[in-house]
Design a protein around this motif. Structure first.
Motif: not given
Length: 124
Positions: A23-29, A102-104, A116-124, A13-17
């Motif tokens: 990366m200045e993401t807009k949201a964590i979905v 970007r969103i996570i 929950t076991n995956t974290i993805r970074l997506e670009s819009l 969780g800390m790594q995701m935050i």
């Protein structure tokens, strides 16, 4: 014998935050049935908004009281690809985003609680 290895959800969780802020993401979905994933992410008070996609009205109402979480009622989603597609579509439509933002997206083996076991970074 009888010993189980448990991965530390706090370190993940800390790594995701940290990643979301660096990366200045807009949201964590966080697609969630029970609300547990969104609550766990909220615990770290990340800068990006936490979007909780849920098919449960009960969960949506409960998450309204959780710090930094914007709960969204959605239809049932089947697999990780459906969840990612819905998250991207929702972010484009409802958030003030532009191309390249970007969103996570968190995801799991299924849409069931506790997977929950995956974290993805997506670009819009």
């Amino acid at each position: 014998r009888g010993e189980r290895r448990v991965t530390d959800p706090v370190s993940g969780g800390m790594q995701m935050i940290r990643s979301s802020e660096e990366m200045e993401t807009k949201a964590i979905v966080t697609p969630t049935r029970s609300g547990a994933t969104a609550c766990r992410v909220s615990r770290y008070r990340p800068d990006p908004v936490i979007i909780a996609l849920t098919p449960s009205v009960k969960t949506q109402r409960m998450l309204c009281l959780t710090w930094g979480v914007f709960p969204v009622l959605t239809p049932e989603m089947g697999n990780e690809a459906d969840i990612a597609a819905m998250a991207l579509e929702w972010a484009k439509k409802e958030m003030k985003t532009k191309k390249g933002d970007r969103i996570i997206i968190t995801a799991g083996a299924s849409y069931e609680a506790g997977t929950t076991n995956t974290i993805r970074l997506e670009s819009l």
